[in-house]
Design a protein around this motif. Structure first.
Motif, PDB file in Angstrom:
ATOM      1  N   ALA A 199       0.689  -1.193   0.037  1.00 14.36           N
ATOM      2  CA  ALA A 199       0.058  -0.063   0.032  1.00 14.36           C
ATOM      3  C   ALA A 199       0.791   1.215   0.072  1.00 14.36           C
ATOM      4  O   ALA A 199       2.128   1.204   0.724  1.00 14.36           O
ATOM      5  CB  ALA A 199      -0.910   0.033   1.271  1.00 14.36           C
ATOM      6  N   GLN A 200       0.769   2.119  -0.936  1.00 19.53           N
ATOM      7  CA  GLN A 200       1.418   3.490  -1.122  1.00 19.53           C
ATOM      8  C   GLN A 200       0.709   4.572  -0.745  1.00 19.53           C
ATOM      9  O   GLN A 200      -0.429   4.768  -1.141  1.00 19.53           O
ATOM     10  CB  GLN A 200       2.034   3.154  -2.399  1.00 19.53           C
ATOM     11  CG  GLN A 200       2.805   4.554  -2.818  1.00 19.53           C
ATOM     12  CD  GLN A 200       3.676   4.254  -4.053  1.00 19.53           C
ATOM     13  OE1 GLN A 200       4.328   3.469  -4.356  1.00 19.53           O
ATOM     14  NE2 GLN A 200       3.345   5.196  -5.147  1.00 19.53           N
ATOM     15  N   TYR A 201       1.408   5.611  -0.177  1.00 23.97           N
ATOM     16  CA  TYR A 201       0.617   6.773   0.394  1.00 23.97           C
ATOM     17  C   TYR A 201       1.578   8.006  -0.070  1.00 23.97           C
ATOM     18  O   TYR A 201       2.772   7.974   0.448  1.00 23.97           O
ATOM     19  CB  TYR A 201       0.502   6.643   1.772  1.00 23.97           C
ATOM     20  CG  TYR A 201      -0.544   5.615   2.662  1.00 23.97           C
ATOM     21  CD1 TYR A 201      -1.868   6.014   2.500  1.00 23.97           C
ATOM     22  CD2 TYR A 201       0.147   4.187   2.592  1.00 23.97           C
ATOM     23  CE1 TYR A 201      -2.523   5.025   3.015  1.00 23.97           C
ATOM     24  CE2 TYR A 201      -0.891   3.432   3.205  1.00 23.97           C
ATOM     25  CZ  TYR A 201      -2.095   3.455   3.159  1.00 23.97           C
ATOM     26  OH  TYR A 201      -2.805   2.629   4.004  1.00 23.97           O
ATOM     27  N   LYS A 202       1.073   8.954  -0.810  1.00 18.11           N
ATOM     28  CA  LYS A 202       1.615  10.081  -1.253  1.00 18.11           C
ATOM     29  C   LYS A 202       1.279  11.184  -0.482  1.00 18.11           C
ATOM     30  O   LYS A 202      -0.043  11.569  -0.787  1.00 18.11           O
ATOM     31  CB  LYS A 202       1.863  10.232  -2.642  1.00 18.11           C
ATOM     32  CG  LYS A 202       2.652   9.313  -3.414  1.00 18.11           C
ATOM     33  CD  LYS A 202       2.588   9.811  -4.927  1.00 18.11           C
ATOM     34  CE  LYS A 202       3.312   8.775  -5.929  1.00 18.11           C
ATOM     35  NZ  LYS A 202       3.539   9.331  -7.238  1.00 18.11           N
ATOM     36  N   LEU A 235      -6.336   0.427  14.363  1.00 19.46           N
ATOM     37  CA  LEU A 235      -5.518   1.138  13.355  1.00 19.46           C
ATOM     38  C   LEU A 235      -6.064   2.250  12.720  1.00 19.46           C
ATOM     39  O   LEU A 235      -7.315   2.442  12.757  1.00 19.46           O
ATOM     40  CB  LEU A 235      -5.217  -0.016  12.271  1.00 19.46           C
ATOM     41  CG  LEU A 235      -4.423  -1.292  12.944  1.00 19.46           C
ATOM     42  CD1 LEU A 235      -4.157  -2.298  11.609  1.00 19.46           C
ATOM     43  CD2 LEU A 235      -3.138  -1.084  13.608  1.00 19.46           C
ATOM     44  N   SER A 236      -5.139   2.977  12.038  1.00 18.11           N
ATOM     45  CA  SER A 236      -5.572   4.043  11.250  1.00 18.11           C
ATOM     46  C   SER A 236      -6.494   3.653  10.173  1.00 18.11           C
ATOM     47  O   SER A 236      -6.174   2.638   9.470  1.00 18.11           O
ATOM     48  CB  SER A 236      -4.249   4.745  10.933  1.00 18.11           C
ATOM     49  OG  SER A 236      -4.675   5.922   9.802  1.00 18.11           O
ATOM     50  N   PRO A 237      -7.521   4.423  10.045  1.00 23.89           N
ATOM     51  CA  PRO A 237      -8.495   4.374   8.725  1.00 23.89           C
ATOM     52  C   PRO A 237      -7.716   4.343   7.636  1.00 23.89           C
ATOM     53  O   PRO A 237      -8.074   3.390   6.757  1.00 23.89           O
ATOM     54  CB  PRO A 237      -9.227   5.562   8.828  1.00 23.89           C
ATOM     55  CG  PRO A 237      -9.458   5.683  10.357  1.00 23.89           C
ATOM     56  CD  PRO A 237      -8.048   5.602  10.708  1.00 23.89           C
ATOM     57  N   LEU A 238      -6.510   4.964   7.400  1.00 24.38           N
ATOM     58  CA  LEU A 238      -6.026   4.999   5.901  1.00 24.38           C
ATOM     59  C   LEU A 238      -5.314   3.336   5.926  1.00 24.38           C
ATOM     60  O   LEU A 238      -4.942   3.190   4.818  1.00 24.38           O
ATOM     61  CB  LEU A 238      -4.826   5.883   6.337  1.00 24.38           C
ATOM     62  CG  LEU A 238      -4.945   7.361   6.235  1.00 24.38           C
ATOM     63  CD1 LEU A 238      -3.754   8.144   6.487  1.00 24.38           C
ATOM     64  CD2 LEU A 238      -5.426   7.745   4.712  1.00 24.38           C
ATOM     65  N   LEU A 239      -5.133   2.644   6.841  1.00 27.89           N
ATOM     66  CA  LEU A 239      -4.687   1.423   6.752  1.00 27.89           C
ATOM     67  C   LEU A 239      -5.761   0.417   6.673  1.00 27.89           C
ATOM     68  O   LEU A 239      -5.630  -0.598   5.707  1.00 27.89           O
ATOM     69  CB  LEU A 239      -3.672   0.906   7.950  1.00 27.89           C
ATOM     70  CG  LEU A 239      -2.424   1.648   8.064  1.00 27.89           C
ATOM     71  CD1 LEU A 239      -1.668   1.297   9.463  1.00 27.89           C
ATOM     72  CD2 LEU A 239      -1.520   1.500   6.688  1.00 27.89           C
ATOM     73  N   THR A 240      -6.943   0.595   7.238  1.00 24.49           N
ATOM     74  CA  THR A 240      -7.855  -0.301   7.140  1.00 24.49           C
ATOM     75  C   THR A 240      -9.011  -0.295   6.184  1.00 24.49           C
ATOM     76  O   THR A 240      -9.779  -1.201   6.078  1.00 24.49           O
ATOM     77  CB  THR A 240      -8.759  -0.464   8.548  1.00 24.49           C
ATOM     78  OG1 THR A 240      -9.236   0.830   8.821  1.00 24.49           O
ATOM     79  CG2 THR A 240      -7.667  -0.642   9.634  1.00 24.49           C
ATOM     80  N   CYS A 241      -8.756   0.956   5.433  1.00 25.69           N
ATOM     81  CA  CYS A 241     -10.017   1.404   4.417  1.00 25.69           C
ATOM     82  C   CYS A 241      -9.491   0.808   3.046  1.00 25.69           C
ATOM     83  O   CYS A 241     -10.503   0.931   2.034  1.00 25.69           O
ATOM     84  CB  CYS A 241     -10.017   2.745   4.350  1.00 25.69           C
ATOM     85  SG  CYS A 241      -8.700   3.611   3.517  1.00 25.69           S
ATOM     86  N   ILE A 242      -8.365   0.124   2.701  1.00 26.28           N
ATOM     87  CA  ILE A 242      -8.010  -0.430   1.426  1.00 26.28           C
ATOM     88  C   ILE A 242      -9.085  -1.237   0.895  1.00 26.28           C
ATOM     89  O   ILE A 242      -9.363  -1.182  -0.341  1.00 26.28           O
ATOM     90  CB  ILE A 242      -6.594  -1.297   1.767  1.00 26.28           C
ATOM     91  CG1 ILE A 242      -5.673  -0.310   2.141  1.00 26.28           C
ATOM     92  CG2 ILE A 242      -6.234  -1.952   0.454  1.00 26.28           C
ATOM     93  CD1 ILE A 242      -4.279  -1.059   2.622  1.00 26.28           C
ATOM     94  N   PRO A 243      -9.636  -2.376   1.556  1.00 26.43           N
ATOM     95  CA  PRO A 243     -10.598  -3.119   0.795  1.00 26.43           C
ATOM     96  C   PRO A 243     -11.820  -2.413   0.336  1.00 26.43           C
ATOM     97  O   PRO A 243     -12.247  -2.416  -0.506  1.00 26.43           O
ATOM     98  CB  PRO A 243     -11.095  -4.259   1.491  1.00 26.43           C
ATOM     99  CG  PRO A 243      -9.784  -4.353   2.681  1.00 26.43           C
ATOM    100  CD  PRO A 243      -9.317  -2.904   2.831  1.00 26.43           C
ATOM    101  N   SER A 244     -12.231  -1.450   1.414  1.00 28.29           N
ATOM    102  CA  SER A 244     -13.605  -0.619   1.123  1.00 28.29           C
ATOM    103  C   SER A 244     -13.646   0.087   0.110  1.00 28.29           C
ATOM    104  O   SER A 244     -14.418   0.558  -0.579  1.00 28.29           O
ATOM    105  CB  SER A 244     -14.113   0.036   2.399  1.00 28.29           C
ATOM    106  OG  SER A 244     -13.351   0.664   2.986  1.00 28.29           O
ATOM    107  N   LYS A 245     -12.350   0.991  -0.013  1.00 22.52           N
ATOM    108  CA  LYS A 245     -12.367   2.139  -1.053  1.00 22.52           C
ATOM    109  C   LYS A 245     -11.629   1.543  -2.302  1.00 22.52           C
ATOM    110  O   LYS A 245     -11.489   2.026  -3.414  1.00 22.52           O
ATOM    111  CB  LYS A 245     -11.123   2.943  -0.476  1.00 22.52           C
ATOM    112  CG  LYS A 245     -11.612   4.037   0.685  1.00 22.52           C
ATOM    113  CD  LYS A 245     -10.752   4.913   0.866  1.00 22.52           C
ATOM    114  CE  LYS A 245     -11.375   6.045   1.924  1.00 22.52           C
ATOM    115  NZ  LYS A 245     -12.511   6.721   1.304  1.00 22.52           N
ATOM    116  N   LYS A 246     -11.442   0.217  -2.279  1.00 20.52           N
ATOM    117  CA  LYS A 246     -10.779  -0.534  -3.578  1.00 20.52           C
ATOM    118  C   LYS A 246      -9.671  -0.006  -4.216  1.00 20.52           C
ATOM    119  O   LYS A 246      -9.579   0.226  -5.165  1.00 20.52           O
ATOM    120  CB  LYS A 246     -11.994  -0.628  -4.445  1.00 20.52           C
ATOM    121  CG  LYS A 246     -13.284  -1.492  -4.210  1.00 20.52           C
ATOM    122  CD  LYS A 246     -14.099  -1.203  -5.265  1.00 20.52           C
ATOM    123  CE  LYS A 246     -15.643  -1.910  -4.572  1.00 20.52           C
ATOM    124  NZ  LYS A 246     -16.638  -1.704  -5.560  1.00 20.52           N
TER     125      LYS A 246
END
Length: 252
Positions: A180-183, A232-243
């Motif tokens: 997972a990559q965050y800019k 955990l932070s939503p930025l890490l846990t939202c990956i499947p829901s945000k696709k």
């Protein structure tokens, strides 16, 4: 891919799709070969070998496309020739009778995982990989003559973490993503006037990348292992829901 609002969904015509897709590519490129295969899930597998004006199609570096009829989704492998990507998108759009293609910020080497996330099937797609037998407290070699209040508090905390983890990730195994990559782009903010950063007009940029052979399962195990706080932070846990596993974070 998307259709116009209110537009009827056409019955999928495999022969028309194949003919249209192939014609679009072959009209634009002389040296290109296209082959099709339908799997047991009615997904259309497309293999495209690209050539150039002066070279034959490279059969060793093809592009694969998996299109699911009656859905707006197609999965595309890495294109060896980047210049062919717009042409490939155009062929998909016209052959599937959609009006536009929107690229999703979701990448993985595992097609089943991508499909599970996009179609929200991860609670029924994957079998559990955790077959380990739970350890008994008495077999750990620990001193069990601890204060009963401490033991009770520890058990309550473990149960709390377990509830939060299950609520966040579910009780089922996770789809397999490798990263997972965050800019991050943000302007420096300070109450003190002056200084190099305070006068900087360009935003500060930072790139953070989390990598693992099975990233979502690794994230799921952080809190129970005591490595991170729950939740955990939503930025890490939202990956499947945000696709998506590519994120761009900017100031509001």
């Amino acid at each position: 891919m998307s259709k116009e609002p209110g537009e009827d969904v056409d019955l999928f015509d495999m022969k028309r799709f194949q003919s249209s897709f192939k014609k679009i590519l072959q009209r634009a490129l002389k040296n290109v070969t296209v082959s099709f295969k339908v799997d047991g899930n009615n997904a259309v597998w497309i293999r495209v070998a690209w050539g150039t004006q002066y070279s034959q199609p490279n059969q060793y570096k093809p592009t694969f496309v998996v299109y699911y009829p009656q859905t707006p989704y197609a999965f595309i492998s890495t294109c060896h020739l980047k210049s062919t990507v717009p042409l490939l998108h155009q062929a998909l759009k016209i052959a599937s009778k959609h009006h536009q293609i929107v690229q999703m910020d979701l990448r993985s080497r595992h097609l089943d995982s991508l499909k599970a996330i996009v179609f929200k099937e991860y609670d029924q797609t994957f079998e559990s990989h955790n077959s380990a037998v739970p350890l008994q407290e008495g077999s750990l070699g620990l001193d069990m003559n601890l204060d009963s209040n401490i033991i009770h508090e520890n058990m309550e905390e473990k149960e709390r973490i377990q509830r939060i983890t299950q609520k966040t990730f579910g009780a089922y195994p996770q789809p397999q993503l490798e990263f997972a990559q965050y800019k991050l782009e943000t302007k420096f903010k300070s109450d003190i006037s002056g200084g190099i950063l305070a006068d900087r007009k360009e935003p500060l940029r930072c790139l953070v990348k989390f990598s693992s052979p099975h990233l979502l399962e690794a994230l799921k195990s952080l809190a129970p292992a005591g490595i991170a706080d729950a939740p955990l932070s939503p930025l890490l846990t939202c990956i499947p829901s945000k696709k998506m596993n590519y994120f761009k974070i900017r100031d509001k």
